[in-house]
Design an enzyme around this catalytic site. Structure first.
Site, short mmCIF file in Angstrom:
data_model
loop_
_atom_site.label_atom_id
_atom_site.label_comp_id
_atom_site.label_asym_id
_atom_site.label_seq_id
_atom_site.Cartn_x
_atom_site.Cartn_y
_atom_site.Cartn_z
N ARG A 79 42.50 53.19 46.92
CA ARG A 79 41.58 54.33 46.85
C ARG A 79 41.38 55.00 48.21
NH1 ARG A 79 40.06 50.65 42.84
NH2 ARG A 79 39.65 51.70 40.88
N HIS A 174 53.05 48.22 41.21
CA HIS A 174 51.83 47.71 40.56
C HIS A 174 52.22 46.64 39.54
CE1 HIS A 174 47.87 47.64 38.80
NE2 HIS A 174 47.46 48.65 39.57
N MET A 175 52.61 45.47 40.04
CA MET A 175 53.15 44.39 39.20
C MET A 175 52.04 43.73 38.39
SD MET A 175 56.35 44.37 39.94
CE MET A 175 57.44 42.99 40.21
N TYR A 176 52.23 43.62 37.10
CA TYR A 176 51.33 42.82 36.24
C TYR A 176 52.13 41.62 35.75
CZ TYR A 176 47.72 46.47 35.54
OH TYR A 176 46.71 47.39 35.69
N GLU A 304 49.40 43.37 44.06
CA GLU A 304 49.94 44.57 44.70
C GLU A 304 49.94 44.41 46.21
OE1 GLU A 304 47.23 47.66 43.01
OE2 GLU A 304 46.78 46.00 41.69
O1 LIG Z 1 42.43 52.61 34.07
C1 LIG Z 1 42.87 51.33 34.28
C2 LIG Z 1 42.01 50.59 35.25
O2 LIG Z 1 41.91 51.43 36.43
C3 LIG Z 1 41.16 50.85 37.44
O3 LIG Z 1 41.79 49.64 37.84
C4 LIG Z 1 42.55 49.67 39.02
C5 LIG Z 1 41.97 48.72 40.01
O4 LIG Z 1 40.63 49.10 40.26
C6 LIG Z 1 42.79 48.72 41.27
O5 LIG Z 1 42.26 47.86 42.24
C7 LIG Z 1 44.19 48.30 40.95
O6 LIG Z 1 44.98 48.44 42.10
O7 LIG Z 1 44.73 49.18 39.96
C8 LIG Z 1 43.98 49.19 38.75
C9 LIG Z 1 44.67 50.10 37.75
O8 LIG Z 1 44.51 51.36 38.15
C10 LIG Z 1 39.81 50.60 36.91
O9 LIG Z 1 39.03 50.04 37.95
C11 LIG Z 1 39.82 49.67 35.71
O10 LIG Z 1 38.53 49.49 35.22
C12 LIG Z 1 40.64 50.31 34.66
O11 LIG Z 1 40.77 49.41 33.56
#
Ligand SMILES: OC[C@H]1O[C@H](O[C@H]2[C@H](O)[C@@H](O)[C@H](O)O[C@@H]2CO)[C@H](O)[C@@H](O)[C@@H]1O
Length: 338
Positions: A79, A174-176, A304
């Site tokens: 962010r 953005h690896m899950y 990440e």
């Molecule tokens: O919309 C999907 C999610 O988006 C955010 O999650 C992010 C997270 O806060 C970041 O730290 C990570 O790097 O990427 C995530 C995906 O964007 C929202 O905070 C979450 O609530 C949503 O589910």
């Protein structure tokens, strides 16, 4: 080593291609040109069948829903507070996509682009020219993302950027992950080489304060079971993990983190020279059409590797400036064992 190129699907009439590399141990990696997304990182399961350790969705359309599933993230991961920053004293304001915040490169980040794909030998090469008018960041930038896999079962993702004006460059993938055979990640264990994490404001931007992990659920230095960690987080902090860890100084090739599943015996070690790792354990990913049917609570953990986010707004977070005319390259290595 084998390579294969095929049609993945179509998005707005444009063909999305899928590139696959398979090594001599039947480990394979597939990336698609939409969002430079890693769709598959397969290891042979007990029956020899490929088992995908990534959690993602099966179509480009579903990737558009913006969960960032295994997609390339840029120009800046994480962010940027108020979408505002300075480079060499000059102020910039970029498009926001989460209230007043710019998340993961904003509304026109790397994950939204269709990349030009090709093989260079066994390496998948994605390139893209992104104009400042496309994503609102300063500078027209040429980006190259490569995916390579070797016979030591190491996937390396490399990002290179060169811009015609000073800009920011802090990309990641953005690896899950889910290392189980159809279960959740509760039994997984995570180790992270981090003495500190970042305190976050209510909108998840960094406050600037670095907090010691000692005696908190943020302490992953000796490895921690995720179910225990998440329960402790909920009890002590009020939510599960969506955190930025500051990685300790380390040797270049020393892994910064390792995710393991004692039940399947699989693990992934992550190597990166950069100073941060974001850990995100979404409480419930139900509602998406997941590739491998792992819906429900705690079905994935996002890891990440990147530089500390909101970098230019904090003096001691490092430097993600990409000066005009210079090329910067970052690599992240994922070594899978099974
Ligand atoms: O919309 C999907 C999610 O988006 C955010 O999650 C992010 C997270 O806060 C970041 O730290 C990570 O790097 O990427 C995530 C995906 O964007 C929202 O905070 C979450 O609530 C949503 O589910």
């Amino acid at each position: 080593m084998n390579t294969k190129k095929e049609l993945f699907d179509k998005l707005d009439g444009q063909q999305i291609e899928k590139f696959t590399i398979t090594n001599d141990h039947d480990v394979s990696v597939s990336a698609i040109t939409f969002g430079a997304t890693l769709e598959e990182f397969n290891v042979p399961g007990p029956d020899g069948k490929p088992t995908n350790i990534l959690v993602t969705v099966p179509t480009s359309e579903e990737l558009m829903k913006n969960q960032f599933f295994c997609q390339a993230i840029g120009r800046t991961a994480g962010r940027i507070s108020n979408g505002t920053f300075k480079i060499n004293g000059k102020a910039y304001h970029v498009d926001q996509n989460e209230g007043t915040t710019t998340l993961h490169g904003g509304p026109h980040g790397f994950n939204t682009q269709i990349w030009d794909g090709a093989f260079d030998g066994d390496t998948i090469v994605f390139t893209k020219h992104i104009n400042s008018s496309d994503d609102s960041f300063p500078g027209n930038i040429d980006v190259k993302i490569t995916f390579s896999l070797n016979n030591d079962n190491e996937l390396t993702v490399t990002f290179s950027g060169k811009s015609d004006a000073d800009t920011l460059f802090n990309p990641t993938q953005h690896m899950y992950f889910n290392l189980s055979d159809g279960g959740d990640i509760n039994g997984h264990s995570l180790q992270i080489n981090a003495d500190h994490y970042l305190e976050l404001n209510s909108n998840k931007t960094p406050s600037g304060k670095k907090v010691a992990v000692d005696d908190t659920p943020y302490d992953f230095r000796d490895g921690q079971n995720l179910k225990v960690g998440i329960a402790d987080m909920k009890a002590e902090v009020g939510h599960s993990y969506d955190e930025v860890f500051e990685i300790n100084d380390h040797q270049d090739d020393e892994p910064i983190a390792k995710l393991s599943d004692p039940e399947t015996g699989r693990s992934v070690s992550i190597s990166s020279k950069r100073n941060a790792l974001v850990v995100f354990t979404p409480d419930d990913l139900s509602g998406s059409n997941f590739m491998i049917g792992k819906g429900g609570p705690y079905m994935a953990i996002a890891l990440e590797a990147q530089n500390l986010p909101d970098t230019p707004n904090h003096d001691d977070f490092g430097d993600v400036t990409l000066p005009a005319g210079e090329e910067k390259t970052y690599s992240i290595k994922y070594k899978v064992e099974f």
